[in-house]
Write an enzyme that holds these catalytic residues in place. Sequence first.
Site, mmCIF file in Angstrom:
data_model
loop_
_atom_site.group_PDB
_atom_site.id
_atom_site.type_symbol
_atom_site.label_atom_id
_atom_site.label_comp_id
_atom_site.label_asym_id
_atom_site.label_seq_id
_atom_site.Cartn_x
_atom_site.Cartn_y
_atom_site.Cartn_z
ATOM 1 N N HIS A 241 0.860 -1.195 0.000
ATOM 2 C CA HIS A 241 0.000 0.000 0.000
ATOM 3 C C HIS A 241 0.887 1.233 0.000
ATOM 4 C CE1 HIS A 241 -3.837 -2.123 0.687
ATOM 5 N NE2 HIS A 241 -3.074 -2.993 1.317
ATOM 6 N N GLU B 191 -8.227 -12.633 5.146
ATOM 7 C CA GLU B 191 -7.310 -12.005 6.109
ATOM 8 C C GLU B 191 -7.965 -11.956 7.487
ATOM 9 O OE1 GLU B 191 -4.931 -7.755 6.705
ATOM 10 O OE2 GLU B 191 -6.662 -7.834 5.377
ATOM 11 N N ASP C 121 -7.634 0.936 -5.070
ATOM 12 C CA ASP C 121 -8.558 0.286 -4.151
ATOM 13 C C ASP C 121 -9.931 0.952 -4.261
ATOM 14 O OD1 ASP C 121 -9.810 -0.987 -2.072
ATOM 15 O OD2 ASP C 121 -8.645 -0.013 -0.486
ATOM 16 N N ASP D 110 2.815 -5.533 2.759
ATOM 17 C CA ASP D 110 1.525 -4.920 3.038
ATOM 18 C C ASP D 110 1.695 -3.432 3.362
ATOM 19 O OD1 ASP D 110 -1.191 -4.719 3.331
ATOM 20 O OD2 ASP D 110 -1.348 -5.943 5.126
#
Length: 341
Positions: free
Chosen positions: A22, A205, A143, A284
């Site tokens: 990200h 997740e 996203d 991540d």
Amino acid sequence: MIVKSDFYDFFRKVPKAELHLHIEAVISFDSITRLYMKKYPGVSKAEAAEQIKCIFDYSDLNGFIQAYLKVQDLYESVDDFDLIFDDLKDYIVRNGISYAEVFASPSAFLKKGFEFGAMMESYHRNIAKLKEETGVDVKMLLDVSRTFGLANSESNLDLILANKIPEVIGIGLGGAESKGPAREFGPVFKRAVENGLVAVAHAGEDVGPESVWDTIDILKASRIGHGISSVFDEKLMDTLVQRKIPLEICPTSNVFTKKYVKKLNEHPIRKFFDKGICVTLNTDDPLFFKVELLDEYWNAYSKIGFKKSELKEIVKNSFRASFLSDGEKSEFLKKIDGEWA
């Protein structure tokens, strides 16, 4: 055992791709301090550091998401994105990354009044600058966000399609998985793919295997972010192998959430790899979880028990699972073999 410093020196030289990163979470503490002091004039550097420390005081996935949004709220204009890309460049160089597919989350910025076209122009300009300075190609997945609901996701897709740039190759679905079930976003993903975009999604997740099933059957996602709850469903793991759907594994992030993994040596990536699933290693959110890509390879070797030869396959998977052309993938795989030799 290979000495840690030798391991890092070697793996820094090996071509690697990162596929679950990200971009807003690659920013450095120094850059966040600059943003904070700009947003709140008169605050000293020490005071800013203390306030920023409070932002990073969280202990679960939802707390992390709120912290992420608080960091995004520090941005005052699209020009502030330059800081992100400066830090991304440093991160790529430090970790010897040869290619990256990164997530960007526009929703919070749009709610602050940022103009989408200006954001895309910033992405285009900064990625070109990064490529010129490092030779590394970066692609983006925007996203559409499950956090703000279906209507917001549809609006995000409309904006992406109306402001296309070559650096944006597809969409992702991030945010609080338990509050935004994958199955609700089927229409958005269908329309994205019909319009030539690739589609990936976070799943498994924070929710069980049913979330991964919905993501591959309803969203038709080409790749799964995390997917760790798949370990509880043998049929699902077999399906991931048969359909050749890769998993973007982020071990340190998964240990932080503590939903399915409490310790690195218990991480299911070992079982996924042995099962024949195409697993990749990723960070991540480097800033939030205090981990970088070289660290994750070291953790896989020293704590999860992967052999160096097995890590070579995971490095290769990082390109196999990417959205590069077959020719580009082949070139990188040859370079890996050459460096390994």
